[in-house]
Write an enzyme that holds these catalytic residues in place. Structure first.
Site, PDB file in Angstrom:
ATOM      1  CB  CYS A  43     -14.544 -20.728  -4.721  1.00  0.00           C
ATOM      2  SG  CYS A  43     -12.889 -20.667  -5.427  1.00  0.00           S
ATOM      3  NE  ARG A  88     -19.152 -16.550  -4.210  1.00  0.00           N
ATOM      4  CZ  ARG A  88     -19.142 -16.822  -2.917  1.00  0.00           C
ATOM      5  NH1 ARG A  88     -20.233 -17.233  -2.326  1.00  0.00           N
ATOM      6  NH2 ARG A  88     -18.045 -16.682  -2.218  1.00  0.00           N
ATOM      7  CD1 TRP A 125     -10.767 -16.808 -10.775  1.00  0.00           C
ATOM      8  CD2 TRP A 125     -12.849 -16.214 -11.265  1.00  0.00           C
ATOM      9  NE1 TRP A 125     -10.700 -15.800 -11.677  1.00  0.00           N
ATOM     10  CE2 TRP A 125     -11.964 -15.401 -11.999  1.00  0.00           C
ATOM     11  CE3 TRP A 125     -14.210 -16.009 -11.417  1.00  0.00           C
ATOM     12  CZ2 TRP A 125     -12.408 -14.410 -12.864  1.00  0.00           C
ATOM     13  CZ3 TRP A 125     -14.649 -15.024 -12.265  1.00  0.00           C
ATOM     14  CH2 TRP A 125     -13.746 -14.244 -12.983  1.00  0.00           C
ATOM     15  CG  ASN A 175     -14.058 -18.696  -1.324  1.00  0.00           C
ATOM     16  OD1 ASN A 175     -13.117 -18.381  -2.046  1.00  0.00           O
ATOM     17  ND2 ASN A 175     -15.154 -17.950  -1.212  1.00  0.00           N
ATOM     18  N   GLY A 176     -10.608 -19.306  -0.339  1.00  0.00           N
ATOM     19  CA  GLY A 176      -9.595 -18.549   0.390  1.00  0.00           C
ATOM     20  C   GLY A 176      -8.218 -18.832  -0.190  1.00  0.00           C
ATOM     21  CD  GLU A 201     -13.749   6.473  -1.256  1.00  0.00           C
ATOM     22  OE1 GLU A 201     -14.695   5.677  -1.156  1.00  0.00           O
ATOM     23  OE2 GLU A 201     -13.701   7.354  -2.138  1.00  0.00           O
ATOM     24  CE  LYS A 242     -17.584   5.127  -0.496  1.00  0.00           C
ATOM     25  NZ  LYS A 242     -17.389   6.150  -1.515  1.00  0.00           N
ATOM     26  CD  GLU A 301     -20.190   8.832  -2.270  1.00  0.00           C
ATOM     27  OE1 GLU A 301     -20.318   8.739  -3.506  1.00  0.00           O
ATOM     28  OE2 GLU A 301     -19.605   7.983  -1.575  1.00  0.00           O
ATOM     29  CG  HIS A 340      -0.104  25.883   3.157  1.00  0.00           C
ATOM     30  ND1 HIS A 340       0.744  26.898   2.769  1.00  0.00           N
ATOM     31  CD2 HIS A 340       0.691  24.869   3.576  1.00  0.00           C
ATOM     32  CE1 HIS A 340       1.998  26.515   2.939  1.00  0.00           C
ATOM     33  NE2 HIS A 340       1.992  25.283   3.426  1.00  0.00           N
ATOM     34  CE  LYS A 385     -22.560   0.880  -7.368  1.00  0.00           C
ATOM     35  NZ  LYS A 385     -21.746   1.130  -6.163  1.00  0.00           N
TER      36      LYS A 385
END
Length: 615
Positions: A2, A27, A74, A100-101, A488, A492, A495, A511, A610
């Protein structure tokens, strides 16, 4: 997703608000509305669909006033309909609110207010906010808009951005931020002031802005502004001068896009949930998936194809879908999938996860699946991209633009989208009963707030980064559903800081990787309170016995782990299945702050792009 705009000053608020909403229409575009105060009354116009519909209605039936609020929506609670569009009015018409929430406890609040005689005009969770404000304005706040709002928001659970106005206080707006569901920027002018959920909405009019932090509220008039905590303590909020150029404006108060996108995650998760769950009915809706119950029940296997961060998201999604939908899931690298002879048929669903929707390896895997007759789905952030166009059905991440090359908010959004998919498949396949489904939906409703609370550890993580940035090798360990988060977290760090890091399933440490552990090898562990907690404690002890420096991501309130690990980064206690969404946040922040301290180009790391559009 929103958008919120407010104005108080000497000009007509309506065109200013409409122009601001136009800049925020991305939005939310299922409905929009504006409310202004004139002649002691609140005048409101709302319409369904894109903002052009609202403009047409206001042209035909104008409203003017020197103070107003607007919203582009939304949906979360309640279908797209005029009665559910914001702004919402209190029963007596004295107060208006935009929001919003997600009000996590709106059902119990609605029942409580209804028992007091309040008649609700919408199906939204937002309406309970304005009804609560009116209740306290009449009882206990003596008509003080700021005090009534303060008392009302104390009853809300979840993360929120709220703006309120009242015909009884026709010269002021009150804005509130709780958690990280959305930003609140107060724009400062001459004899006029603004409030918005995002900078571009008001940048044309002012570049002097104040940003509310979580659990702060602002009272805004044409001639001034006052920021307080929700406890009533005054706040000396700094004024930021935002550069006029689009790039600096888009970053706002943040140093890098990656930092901004990490902090947008509570909001982006709210946005990816919006309109897809009916919290009251306990149902999930994914209409763009184009899936019937018969087709869902005919599936005997699903294969997720993805690359990089999206691949790790798929590994988490495997846990969701197998547990909730009882459908066997394999996860494969898009870059490898087509180079063997994969066994797929019309009873196989292929799920492609790609932020850009243009990753060449993932598109090639989708083409291979199409040729063999599989059902083709995608989870994509870029609407209209190739992956979305060639799919039989899709789920849009709704995370908003992700500029930083290293994916953050798209990673967490895609995990939540797979949780939605798992619930939806469980609903269609009959593997979840109504009570189970409702329980998982309530867990999901709490998630944005829990993520927002996790982000509050930023300063602590920055300090820790100052102790770690000179190391050259890291080991990340996790088990079960949080093993992919170890992968992940290591990615990060690699990267953006150019430090060698390796993610490993903790049970495999003996192992091989244990040979590397010494005082020069920090070991980052995912050690949340779950069924594998004791085993993770054992891994920590083994790393400590070999001189390793241990950093643990742990559950809030776990004091025992502090006696085992050198440093502990806490996340709130939460449902096990959704724990990866919060557990990755400290690892994103740690990688970010280490990279900044090493002087790396955080947003555009060397050798990376990207979207990988060539092999």
């Amino acid at each position: 997703m929103c958008g919120i705009v407010g104005y108080v000053g000497f000009r007509n608020a309506t065109p200013l608000i409409l122009d601001g909403l136009q800049r925020l229409e991305y939005r939310g575009y299922d409905s929009a509305g504006v409310a202004v105060i004139n002649d002691g009354q609140i005048h409101i116009r709302r319409d369904v669909g894109k903002l052009a519909n609202l403009r047409g209605r206001i042209t035909a039936d104008p409203i003017t006033g020197g103070i107003g609020i607007g919203h582009t929506r939304w949906a979360t609670h309640g279908a797209p309909a005029e009665r559910n569009a914001h702004p919402h009015l209190s029963m007596d018409g004295d107060f208006a609110v935009v929001h919003n929430g997600i009000v996590e406890n709106y059902l119990e609040l609605r029942e409580e207010l209804a028992a007091e005689g309040i008649e609700f005009q919408s199906e939204t969770d937002t309406e309970v906010i304005v009804q609560l404000i009116e209740r306290f304005a009449k009882n206990g706040a003596a008509g003080d808009l700021t005090e009534a709002t303060r008392k009302a928001v104390a009853y809300l659970r979840g993360a929120h951005a709220i703006v309120v106005m009242s015909r009884l206080s026709p010269g002021e707006l009150v804005a509130v931020r709780i958690g990280n569901a959305g930003g609140v920027a107060v724009g400062l002018g001459e004899r006029e002031n603004y409030v918005a959920s995002d900078i571009p909405a008001i940048l044309e009019h002012t570049r002097r802005m104040v940003f509310l932090e979580s659990r702060q509220m602002a009272t805004i008039t044409a001639d001034g502004w006052l920021v307080q905590t929700l406890d009533g303590q005054p706040v000396d909020a700094p004024v930021h001068d935002i550069a006029w150029d689009p790039v600096s404006a888009a970053k706002g108060e943040y140093k890098h896009f990656m930092q901004k996108e990490i902090f947008e995650q509570a909001r982006s998760l709210t946005d990816t949930i919006r309109g897809r769950v009916d919290f009251e009915a306990g149902q999930v809706y994914l209409p763009d998936l184009n899936l019937t119950p018969e087709r869902a029940r005919s599936l005997d296997r699903m294969v997720t194809v993805a690359c990089g961060t999206s691949y790790y998201s798929g590994l988490v999604g495997k846990f969701f879908i197998e547990q909730l939908a009882r459908l066997n899931v394999e996860v494969d690298y898009g870059s490898e999938y087509r180079y063997r002879s994969p066994i797929i048929n019309e009873r196989t669903a292929i799920l492609a996860i790609t932020q850009s929707g243009e990753t060449v390896d993932t598109l090639a895997a989708m083409e291979e699946a199409r040729e063999q007759g599989a059902l083709l789905w995608s989870i994509v952030n870029a609407v209209g991209s190739q992956a979305m166009r060639v799919s039989d059905g899709y789920i849009a991440m709704n995370a908003g633009p992700e500029i930083g090359v290293a994916s953050t908010k798209a990673f967490t959004a895609s995990m939540v989208d797979q949780f939605l998919l798992a619930m939806y498949l469980g609903q269609l396949r009959g593997t979840l009963n109504a009570d189970q489904l409702r329980g998982y939906i309530q867990d999901l409703a709490r998630l944005p707030d829990l993520v927002g609370r996790t982000l509050e550890a930023d300063a602590q993580i920055d300090e820790l980064a100052g102790r770690l940035y000179h190391y050259t090798d890291f080991l990340y360990l996790g088990r079960g559903i949080n093993y992919p988060i170890a992968l992940e977290g290591a990615l990060k760090l690699k990267e953006i800081s150019y430090i060698h890091a390796e993610g490993y399933p903790a049970g495999e440490m003996k192992h091989g990787p244990i040979a590397l552990i010494d005082e020069h090898m920090p070991v980052v562990t995912l050690a949340l309170k779950d069924g594998l907690y004791e085993k993770m404690i054992s891994q920590i002890e083994q790393a400590k016995a070999r001189g390793g420096l241990v950093i643990a991501v742990a559950t809030e309130g776990d004091t025992f782990i502090a006696s085992k690990a050198d440093y502990v980064l806490y996340v709130p206690e939460m449902p096990l299945l959704l724990s990866p969404v919060a557990a990755v946040i400290p690892l994103q922040l740690l990688a970010y702050h280490i990279a900044v301290r090493r002087g790396a180009d955080v947003d555009q790391p060397r050798n990376l792009a990207k979207s990988v559009t060539v092999e």
